[in-house]
Motif scaffolding. Structure first.
Motif, mmCIF file in Angstrom:
data_model
loop_
_atom_site.group_PDB
_atom_site.id
_atom_site.type_symbol
_atom_site.label_atom_id
_atom_site.label_comp_id
_atom_site.label_asym_id
_atom_site.label_seq_id
_atom_site.Cartn_x
_atom_site.Cartn_y
_atom_site.Cartn_z
ATOM 1 N N ALA A 17 0.829 -1.205 0.000
ATOM 2 C CA ALA A 17 0.000 0.000 0.000
ATOM 3 C C ALA A 17 0.864 1.256 0.000
ATOM 4 O O ALA A 17 0.686 2.142 -0.824
ATOM 5 C CB ALA A 17 -0.939 0.001 1.213
ATOM 6 N N GLY A 18 1.813 1.334 0.929
ATOM 7 C CA GLY A 18 2.639 2.524 1.036
ATOM 8 C C GLY A 18 1.798 3.748 1.344
ATOM 9 O O GLY A 18 0.700 3.665 1.909
ATOM 10 N N ILE A 19 2.304 4.906 0.972
ATOM 11 C CA ILE A 19 1.610 6.158 1.284
ATOM 12 C C ILE A 19 0.369 6.334 0.407
ATOM 13 O O ILE A 19 -0.735 6.576 0.906
ATOM 14 C CB ILE A 19 2.577 7.342 1.120
ATOM 15 C CG1 ILE A 19 3.694 7.246 2.174
ATOM 16 C CG2 ILE A 19 1.825 8.665 1.247
ATOM 17 C CD1 ILE A 19 4.819 8.228 1.967
ATOM 18 N N LEU B 60 0.187 -3.286 5.795
ATOM 19 C CA LEU B 60 0.937 -3.906 6.889
ATOM 20 C C LEU B 60 1.559 -2.812 7.753
ATOM 21 O O LEU B 60 2.477 -2.102 7.339
ATOM 22 C CB LEU B 60 2.016 -4.828 6.316
ATOM 23 C CG LEU B 60 2.942 -5.561 7.281
ATOM 24 C CD1 LEU B 60 2.191 -6.198 8.426
ATOM 25 C CD2 LEU B 60 3.755 -6.599 6.525
ATOM 26 N N HIS B 61 1.027 -2.676 8.962
ATOM 27 C CA HIS B 61 1.454 -1.653 9.912
ATOM 28 C C HIS B 61 2.559 -2.250 10.777
ATOM 29 O O HIS B 61 2.315 -3.144 11.589
ATOM 30 C CB HIS B 61 0.246 -1.237 10.762
ATOM 31 C CG HIS B 61 0.493 -0.080 11.670
ATOM 32 N ND1 HIS B 61 0.441 1.239 11.246
ATOM 33 C CD2 HIS B 61 0.792 -0.031 12.990
ATOM 34 C CE1 HIS B 61 0.676 2.045 12.261
ATOM 35 N NE2 HIS B 61 0.905 1.303 13.335
ATOM 36 N N GLY C 8 8.636 -5.519 3.273
ATOM 37 C CA GLY C 8 7.407 -5.074 2.641
ATOM 38 C C GLY C 8 6.407 -4.374 3.519
ATOM 39 O O GLY C 8 5.219 -4.321 3.181
ATOM 40 N N VAL C 9 6.836 -3.786 4.639
ATOM 41 C CA VAL C 9 5.883 -3.065 5.486
ATOM 42 C C VAL C 9 5.418 -1.784 4.794
ATOM 43 O O VAL C 9 6.109 -1.251 3.918
ATOM 44 C CB VAL C 9 6.487 -2.729 6.866
ATOM 45 C CG1 VAL C 9 6.879 -3.991 7.617
ATOM 46 C CG2 VAL C 9 7.680 -1.790 6.734
ATOM 47 N N ASP C 10 4.248 -1.292 5.193
ATOM 48 C CA ASP C 10 3.679 -0.079 4.615
ATOM 49 C C ASP C 10 3.785 1.117 5.546
ATOM 50 O O ASP C 10 3.815 2.260 5.079
ATOM 51 C CB ASP C 10 2.201 -0.306 4.279
ATOM 52 C CG ASP C 10 2.015 -1.360 3.210
ATOM 53 O OD1 ASP C 10 2.426 -1.110 2.062
ATOM 54 O OD2 ASP C 10 1.479 -2.436 3.523
ATOM 55 N N HIS C 11 3.783 0.873 6.849
ATOM 56 C CA HIS C 11 3.884 1.937 7.860
ATOM 57 C C HIS C 11 4.980 1.546 8.851
ATOM 58 O O HIS C 11 5.136 0.367 9.165
ATOM 59 C CB HIS C 11 2.579 2.111 8.650
ATOM 60 C CG HIS C 11 1.329 2.146 7.834
ATOM 61 N ND1 HIS C 11 0.109 1.674 8.310
ATOM 62 C CD2 HIS C 11 1.091 2.601 6.578
ATOM 63 C CE1 HIS C 11 -0.815 1.839 7.387
ATOM 64 N NE2 HIS C 11 -0.248 2.385 6.320
ATOM 65 N N ASP D 74 9.588 3.749 -3.184
ATOM 66 C CA ASP D 74 9.130 2.820 -2.151
ATOM 67 C C ASP D 74 9.026 3.425 -0.753
ATOM 68 O O ASP D 74 9.199 2.716 0.244
ATOM 69 C CB ASP D 74 10.054 1.597 -2.104
ATOM 70 C CG ASP D 74 11.494 1.951 -1.698
ATOM 71 O OD1 ASP D 74 11.824 3.160 -1.616
ATOM 72 O OD2 ASP D 74 12.288 1.022 -1.458
ATOM 73 N N PRO D 75 8.725 4.734 -0.608
ATOM 74 C CA PRO D 75 8.574 5.277 0.738
ATOM 75 C C PRO D 75 7.459 4.581 1.512
ATOM 76 O O PRO D 75 6.513 4.032 0.917
ATOM 77 C CB PRO D 75 8.234 6.748 0.501
ATOM 78 C CG PRO D 75 8.741 7.051 -0.852
ATOM 79 C CD PRO D 75 8.551 5.784 -1.632
ATOM 80 N N VAL D 76 7.567 4.618 2.818
ATOM 81 C CA VAL D 76 6.517 4.102 3.687
ATOM 82 C C VAL D 76 6.035 5.237 4.578
ATOM 83 O O VAL D 76 6.703 6.254 4.750
ATOM 84 C CB VAL D 76 6.998 2.913 4.536
ATOM 85 C CG1 VAL D 76 7.362 1.730 3.645
ATOM 86 C CG2 VAL D 76 8.185 3.302 5.410
ATOM 87 N N MET D 77 4.857 5.067 5.147
ATOM 88 C CA MET D 77 4.245 6.137 5.936
ATOM 89 C C MET D 77 4.750 6.088 7.373
ATOM 90 O O MET D 77 4.574 5.085 8.061
ATOM 91 C CB MET D 77 2.726 6.006 5.898
ATOM 92 C CG MET D 77 1.997 7.130 6.605
ATOM 93 S SD MET D 77 0.222 7.177 6.177
ATOM 94 C CE MET D 77 0.247 8.205 4.698
ATOM 95 N N PRO D 78 5.402 7.163 7.857
ATOM 96 C CA PRO D 78 5.829 7.186 9.255
ATOM 97 C C PRO D 78 4.629 7.371 10.174
ATOM 98 O O PRO D 78 3.714 8.147 9.876
ATOM 99 C CB PRO D 78 6.775 8.385 9.314
ATOM 100 C CG PRO D 78 6.344 9.276 8.201
ATOM 101 C CD PRO D 78 5.802 8.379 7.125
ATOM 102 N N ALA D 79 4.636 6.648 11.279
ATOM 103 C CA ALA D 79 3.555 6.713 12.256
ATOM 104 C C ALA D 79 4.070 7.378 13.522
ATOM 105 O O ALA D 79 4.933 6.822 14.216
ATOM 106 C CB ALA D 79 3.025 5.316 12.551
ATOM 107 N N PHE D 80 3.576 8.572 13.801
ATOM 108 C CA PHE D 80 3.931 9.301 15.022
ATOM 109 C C PHE D 80 2.973 8.901 16.140
ATOM 110 O O PHE D 80 1.757 8.851 15.941
ATOM 111 C CB PHE D 80 3.828 10.807 14.796
ATOM 112 C CG PHE D 80 4.932 11.393 13.961
ATOM 113 C CD1 PHE D 80 5.960 12.112 14.547
ATOM 114 C CD2 PHE D 80 4.949 11.223 12.590
ATOM 115 C CE1 PHE D 80 6.984 12.660 13.784
ATOM 116 C CE2 PHE D 80 5.961 11.763 11.808
ATOM 117 C CZ PHE D 80 6.981 12.483 12.413
ATOM 118 N N SER D 81 3.522 8.641 17.312
ATOM 119 C CA SER D 81 2.690 8.303 18.464
ATOM 120 C C SER D 81 3.479 8.585 19.728
ATOM 121 O O SER D 81 4.637 8.982 19.667
ATOM 122 C CB SER D 81 2.261 6.835 18.418
ATOM 123 O OG SER D 81 3.381 5.986 18.515
ATOM 124 N N SER D 82 2.858 8.375 20.862
ATOM 125 C CA SER D 82 3.411 8.558 22.209
ATOM 126 C C SER D 82 3.296 10.001 22.661
ATOM 127 O O SER D 82 4.058 10.873 22.258
ATOM 128 C CB SER D 82 4.873 8.086 22.320
ATOM 129 O OG SER D 82 5.813 9.051 21.922
#
Length: 425
Positions: free
Chosen positions: A140-142, A274-275, A305-308, A342-350
């Protein structure tokens, strides 16, 4: 770069000559050991031995970063000074092939146990395009994540199921219904909630997806739910199939605890996003002279192959400083090699809330991210919908070049968030 080799860059600490140690590293992780053995011909070494590309000597320290029994056994005991250097080594692609566990073992493996070093950290990796192409790409990617959620512009605003554990399937579904109504784009399980006795995954997926589908039918919006399916490999495949049948769009896995091969198999078994959750990464990275830096870490997992990818959050509750978080996000948003998108989406949290948006925007200057807020949404004094809206208002303020406090004069949800969370930041 040379299409026949990939490179790894290390930070090392040693009381010995860094050049000598670099040669030990190259030999150990290719065709050598502490002495030449039978069959290790000059021809074989020329073809298969890793090559030192560069050595940059840095500072020194009188105290070793890590204990070392090998050095203590040497004549004269422990040295008085320890030299640090940045070492770049090229490894022949032919030694490894498209084998991710072996690639990880080649750039890491026994290097961390070498007696010659009192510190060693894998900082970064560079791959030729023809080698990167042999591994899995994000499914999926971005762009795919935006298509699956219907969010064409702006960040994806997400949250995490809280309490982490203890909710029944029905209670979880009730919370998800509230979050969907509040306007979130993305909801994920916590890493410690996968298939607990009080909320078996099959029951939880059915209950949650029923409310997600109902929300879609009412509003036309498909909220992405990242179900935590971390488990042994065959179970993860079954879980992903179940989620796909229920019209889910995303699965989540704890990367460090499932392993490279399991994540590769999962990627090849499901079309779902895939997160990739990096929980446990601190054990690999928190010491400045040990482990692996995020650039190298995310390179290896993106080959699965992760997306996030999780990067933690700015001004958050964890130990990483903001510079590390920013660099991690930029690594995710960059292609691994020239010529391959092939960039992936960064997930900000915390610890994220509307008040951490300015720092995030200023550092990354991109909307291509997951901005996940637990307490910042669920604990907003006017309810989850106001929490979501406060975050969207904060992003709009940044895009318009306004200060948060100025924008908040005409945005009551944002103003309330600043008043409530500002004293807790």
């Amino acid at each position: 770069m040379n299409s026949q080799s990939f490179t790894a860059t290390y930070l090392i600490e040693t009381p010995l000559d860094p050049g000598r140690v670099a040669e030990v590293m190259a030999g150990e992780q290719s065709c050598g050991t502490f002495t030449r053995v039978q069959g290790e011909t000059d021809e074989l070494r020329a073809r298969a031995r890793a090559r030192i590309e560069s050595i940059e000597e840095l500072d020194s320290t009188p105290i070793p970063s890590l204990p070392n029994a090998w050095l203590a056994r040497q004549p004269g005991g422990m040295p008085a000074a320890y030299r640090r250097a940045r070492v770049r080594i090229a490894f022949p692609v032919a030694n490894v092939g498209a084998n991710l566990p072996t690639l990880a073992a080649t750039v890491g493996g026994n290097l961390y146990d070498l007696g010659e070093v009192t510190g060693l950290r894998l900082e970064s990796m560079e791959l030729p395009a023809n080698y990167r192409a042999q591994f899995d790409m994000p499914r999926a990617g971005i762009a795919g994540t935006r298509a699956l959620t219907g969010v064409a512009n702006g960040p994806l605003v997400g949250t995490i199921i809280k309490p982490n554990v203890g909710l029944s399937p029905e209670q979880t579904a009730h919370l998800v219904a509230q979050l969907c109504a509040a306007g979130v784009d993305f909801i994920k399980d916590d890493e410690v909630c996968a298939n607990p006795a009080h909320a078996p995954l099959a029951q939880r997926v059915a209950a949650v997806m029923a409310v997600v589908r109902a929300h879609r039918e009412r509003t036309g919006r498909q909220v992405m739910v990242a179900f935590n399916i971390s488990d042994e490999t065959d179970a993860m495949r079954r879980h992903a199939d179940l989620i796909e049948r229920e019209e889910g769009t995303c699965v989540m896995a704890s990367l460090n605890h499932c392993g490279y091969s399991a994540i590769q198999t999962l990627r090849r078994s499901t079309p779902l996003a895939l997160h990739g959750h990096r929980n446990g990464y601190g054990a690999l990275s928190r010491h400045a002279m040990l482990g692996v830096g995020f650039q190298a870490y995310q390179t290896l997992w993106r080959l699965a192959g992760v997306d996030h990818m999780h990067v933690h959050g700015l001004q958050g509750k964890f130990s990483q400083d903001d510079r590390e978080v920013v660099d991690s996000a930029r690594d995710c948003l960059a292609s691994l090699t020239l010529g391959i998108d092939d960039p992936v989406m960064p997930a900000f949290s915390s610890g994220q809330w509307a008040g951490t948006v300015p720092a995030t925007w200023s550092a990354v200057r991109s909307d291509d991210l997951l901005f996940m807020s637990g307490g910042g949404i669920l604990a907003h004094p006017d309810g989850p919908a106001a929490g979501v809206l406060s975050i969207r208002q904060a992003w709009q303020a940044m895009r318009e070049g306004q200060h948060l406090e100025d924008y908040a004069r005409h945005a009551p949800e944002l103003r309330r968030a600043i008043e409530f969370f500002g004293n807790r930041a």
